[in-house]
Design a protein around this motif. Structure first.
Motif, PDB file in Angstrom:
ATOM      1  N   GLU A 246      41.221  65.885  43.658  1.00 52.53           N
ATOM      2  CA  GLU A 246      40.016  65.702  44.469  1.00 52.53           C
ATOM      3  C   GLU A 246      40.300  64.717  45.592  1.00 52.53           C
ATOM      4  OE1 GLU A 246      36.746  66.190  40.858  1.00 52.53           O
ATOM      5  OE2 GLU A 246      37.602  64.215  41.315  1.00 52.53           O
ATOM      6  N   ARG A 247      39.575  64.838  46.660  1.00 57.39           N
ATOM      7  CA  ARG A 247      39.726  63.937  47.803  1.00 57.39           C
ATOM      8  C   ARG A 247      38.516  63.023  47.896  1.00 57.39           C
ATOM      9  NH1 ARG A 247      39.629  65.693  54.182  1.00 57.39           N
ATOM     10  NH2 ARG A 247      39.824  63.583  55.055  1.00 57.39           N
ATOM     11  N   PHE A 248      38.766  61.729  47.934  1.00 58.98           N
ATOM     12  CA  PHE A 248      37.671  60.759  48.087  1.00 58.98           C
ATOM     13  C   PHE A 248      37.391  60.561  49.571  1.00 58.98           C
ATOM     14  CE2 PHE A 248      39.197  59.901  43.862  1.00 58.98           C
ATOM     15  CZ  PHE A 248      38.039  59.596  43.155  1.00 58.98           C
ATOM     16  N   ARG A 249      36.126  60.636  49.947  1.00 51.39           N
ATOM     17  CA  ARG A 249      35.746  60.537  51.350  1.00 51.39           C
ATOM     18  C   ARG A 249      35.062  59.221  51.689  1.00 51.39           C
ATOM     19  NH1 ARG A 249      36.510  65.672  53.302  1.00 51.39           N
ATOM     20  NH2 ARG A 249      36.780  67.245  51.685  1.00 51.39           N
ATOM     21  N   ARG A 250      34.768  58.428  50.680  1.00 51.80           N
ATOM     22  CA  ARG A 250      34.173  57.122  50.898  1.00 51.80           C
ATOM     23  C   ARG A 250      34.765  56.130  49.898  1.00 51.80           C
ATOM     24  NH1 ARG A 250      30.814  60.878  52.320  1.00 51.80           N
ATOM     25  NH2 ARG A 250      30.565  61.612  50.181  1.00 51.80           N
ATOM     26  N   THR A 251      34.683  54.848  50.246  1.00 52.61           N
ATOM     27  CA  THR A 251      35.121  53.777  49.351  1.00 52.61           C
ATOM     28  C   THR A 251      33.909  53.217  48.622  1.00 52.61           C
ATOM     29  OG1 THR A 251      36.972  53.174  50.786  1.00 52.61           O
ATOM     30  CG2 THR A 251      36.209  51.505  49.234  1.00 52.61           C
ATOM     31  N   PRO A 252      33.867  53.302  47.294  1.00 57.46           N
ATOM     32  CA  PRO A 252      32.708  52.773  46.563  1.00 57.46           C
ATOM     33  C   PRO A 252      32.563  51.269  46.781  1.00 57.46           C
ATOM     34  CG  PRO A 252      34.061  54.171  45.152  1.00 57.46           C
ATOM     35  CD  PRO A 252      34.848  53.929  46.396  1.00 57.46           C
ATOM     36  N   PRO A 253      31.339  50.756  46.736  1.00 54.15           N
ATOM     37  CA  PRO A 253      31.143  49.319  46.954  1.00 54.15           C
ATOM     38  C   PRO A 253      31.555  48.506  45.737  1.00 54.15           C
ATOM     39  CG  PRO A 253      29.056  50.368  46.422  1.00 54.15           C
ATOM     40  CD  PRO A 253      30.069  51.476  46.536  1.00 54.15           C
ATOM     41  N   HIS A 254      31.979  47.293  45.993  1.00 51.65           N
ATOM     42  CA  HIS A 254      32.181  46.309  44.933  1.00 51.65           C
ATOM     43  C   HIS A 254      31.055  45.294  45.075  1.00 51.65           C
ATOM     44  CE1 HIS A 254      36.304  46.999  43.126  1.00 51.65           C
ATOM     45  NE2 HIS A 254      36.088  48.034  43.931  1.00 51.65           N
ATOM     46  N   ILE A 255      30.244  45.204  44.041  1.00 52.28           N
ATOM     47  CA  ILE A 255      29.028  44.402  44.117  1.00 52.28           C
ATOM     48  C   ILE A 255      29.372  42.913  44.225  1.00 52.28           C
ATOM     49  CG2 ILE A 255      26.840  43.839  42.994  1.00 52.28           C
ATOM     50  CD1 ILE A 255      27.174  46.775  43.931  1.00 52.28           C
ATOM     51  N   GLY A 256      28.659  42.224  45.110  1.00 54.29           N
ATOM     52  CA  GLY A 256      28.825  40.778  45.232  1.00 54.29           C
ATOM     53  C   GLY A 256      30.003  40.400  46.110  1.00 54.29           C
ATOM     54  N   GLN A 257      30.286  39.106  46.123  1.00 50.13           N
ATOM     55  CA  GLN A 257      31.369  38.552  46.932  1.00 50.13           C
ATOM     56  C   GLN A 257      32.518  38.133  46.013  1.00 50.13           C
ATOM     57  OE1 GLN A 257      31.243  38.443  50.379  1.00 50.13           O
ATOM     58  NE2 GLN A 257      29.364  39.636  50.046  1.00 50.13           N
ATOM     59  N   ALA A 258      33.667  37.823  46.622  1.00 49.47           N
ATOM     60  CA  ALA A 258      34.810  37.341  45.857  1.00 49.47           C
ATOM     61  C   ALA A 258      34.432  36.049  45.111  1.00 49.47           C
ATOM     62  CB  ALA A 258      35.983  37.073  46.785  1.00 49.47           C
ATOM     63  N   ASP A 259      34.783  35.972  43.847  1.00 50.07           N
ATOM     64  CA  ASP A 259      34.474  34.794  43.036  1.00 50.07           C
ATOM     65  C   ASP A 259      35.613  33.789  43.213  1.00 50.07           C
ATOM     66  OD1 ASP A 259      33.772  32.927  41.177  1.00 50.07           O
ATOM     67  OD2 ASP A 259      33.664  34.301  39.464  1.00 50.07           O
ATOM     68  N   VAL A 260      35.425  32.859  44.106  1.00 46.99           N
ATOM     69  CA  VAL A 260      36.461  31.876  44.438  1.00 46.99           C
ATOM     70  C   VAL A 260      35.884  30.478  44.298  1.00 46.99           C
ATOM     71  CG1 VAL A 260      38.055  31.038  46.216  1.00 46.99           C
ATOM     72  CG2 VAL A 260      37.461  33.484  46.114  1.00 46.99           C
ATOM     73  N   THR A 261      36.612  29.622  43.602  1.00 47.72           N
ATOM     74  CA  THR A 261      36.266  28.195  43.545  1.00 47.72           C
ATOM     75  C   THR A 261      37.262  27.439  44.409  1.00 47.72           C
ATOM     76  OG1 THR A 261      35.389  28.399  41.290  1.00 47.72           O
ATOM     77  CG2 THR A 261      35.990  26.183  42.041  1.00 47.72           C
ATOM     78  N   TRP A 262      36.764  26.776  45.438  1.00 47.41           N
ATOM     79  CA  TRP A 262      37.643  26.061  46.365  1.00 47.41           C
ATOM     80  C   TRP A 262      37.862  24.638  45.867  1.00 47.41           C
ATOM     81  CZ3 TRP A 262      39.821  29.373  49.482  1.00 47.41           C
ATOM     82  CH2 TRP A 262      39.119  30.525  49.849  1.00 47.41           C
ATOM     83  N   ILE A 263      39.100  24.223  45.810  1.00 43.39           N
ATOM     84  CA  ILE A 263      39.464  22.887  45.304  1.00 43.39           C
ATOM     85  C   ILE A 263      39.987  22.041  46.465  1.00 43.39           C
ATOM     86  CG2 ILE A 263      40.834  21.617  43.631  1.00 43.39           C
ATOM     87  CD1 ILE A 263      38.914  23.642  42.376  1.00 43.39           C
TER      88      ILE A 263
END
Length: 264
Positions: A246-263
């Motif tokens: 099968e051929r995918f014609r769209r990229t499914p969403p990834h819910i939310g933002q990247a979970d990053v803790t900045w140090i």
């Protein structure tokens, strides 16, 4: 005789080789030229960085023939191209049965040799089924185990009816084999499999991580026998490979933002 030798007529004493060495194998002599000692060379992991970084080709490594070094290649992926490759990659669960050309498989795994390994041990090996029939045989052995242990009770029934809940009808399964007493076999396997995943995706080949197959490979004696694993080794990564049905014609969403803790 030293493994690393320096042509003093070519060496500019810029110190790049010393700075790039991960295990302080190279130091300066009284005149500023890079040198090694029998003791320091025991720590050399044959990474070749000292030779690769030298702008005047002044270094040679006895364990790494000069002909094996490739010139730095143009055409490195742009950030946009690499971002698109990662976003567009899909886990394929419906494959065409047609095997991939041998030349294509060879190309994938020759590039995958450049995957990094802990302390540059390079003990990773790949076993790859050549045909749909060989792949289906391994899928059947895996289905028997996951039905038996209750992980997926319908797997054997589906397999006997012509289906495949394990390897999804892929023409190939590639499994990564490592000595289990290596420094970090599971990490090495994950890195190597990720490399194969992206290399194959860039060539329009479908992939899917074969986690159930890996679990069975660590527990089911009939499957272990069929995998022909050398003694002391185990499966530390596995992927299905084949042309997507099968051929995918769209990229499914990834819910939310990247979970990053900045140090800081």
């Amino acid at each position: 005789m030293a493994s690393i030798t320096v042509d003093r007529t070519a060496c500019t004493r810029d110190g790049f080789c010393i700075e790039t060495c991960p295990f302080v194998v190279l130091t300066n002599d009284a005149d500023g030229y890079p040198i090694t000692s029998p003791e320091s060379e025991k720590h050399c992991i044959n990474c070749g960085h000292c030779v690769a970084v030298c702008p005047t080709a002044a270094l040679k490594h006895a364990n790494l023939p000069p002909s094996d070094f490739l010139p730095a290649q143009p055409g490195q992926a742009t950030p946009e191209a690499l971002d698109a490759l990662i976003r567009n990659r899909r886990s394929i669960r419906k494959f065409k049965r047609t095997p991939l050309p041998q030349a294509t498989l060879d190309d994938i795994f020759q590039v995958a040799r450049y995957a990094p390994t802990a302390k540059n041990m390079n003990h990773i090996a790949w076993h790859v089924t050549r045909t749909y029939e060989a792949t289906r045989h391994l899928a059947g052995l895996t289905a028997a185990w996951i039905s038996q242990v209750g992980y997926l009770p319908t797997a054997v029934e589906a397999f006997n009816a012509g289906g495949d809940l394990v390897l999804h009808g892929a023409p190939h399964v590639a499994y990564c084999v490592s000595p289990m007493n290596d420094l970090m076999p599971w990490t090495d396997g994950a890195i190597a499999a990720t490399m194969v995943d992206l290399i194959a995706t860039a060539r329009g080949i479908g992939t899917c991580w074969a986690g159930i197959f890996m679990k069975a490979a660590g527990a089911h004696a009939p499957l272990q026998q069929a995998l022909r694993l050398p003694e002391g080794t185990g499966v530390v990564g596995a992927l299905m490979l084949g042309l997507p049905a099968e051929r995918f014609r769209r990229t499914p969403p990834h819910i939310g933002q990247a979970d990053v803790t900045w140090i800081d």
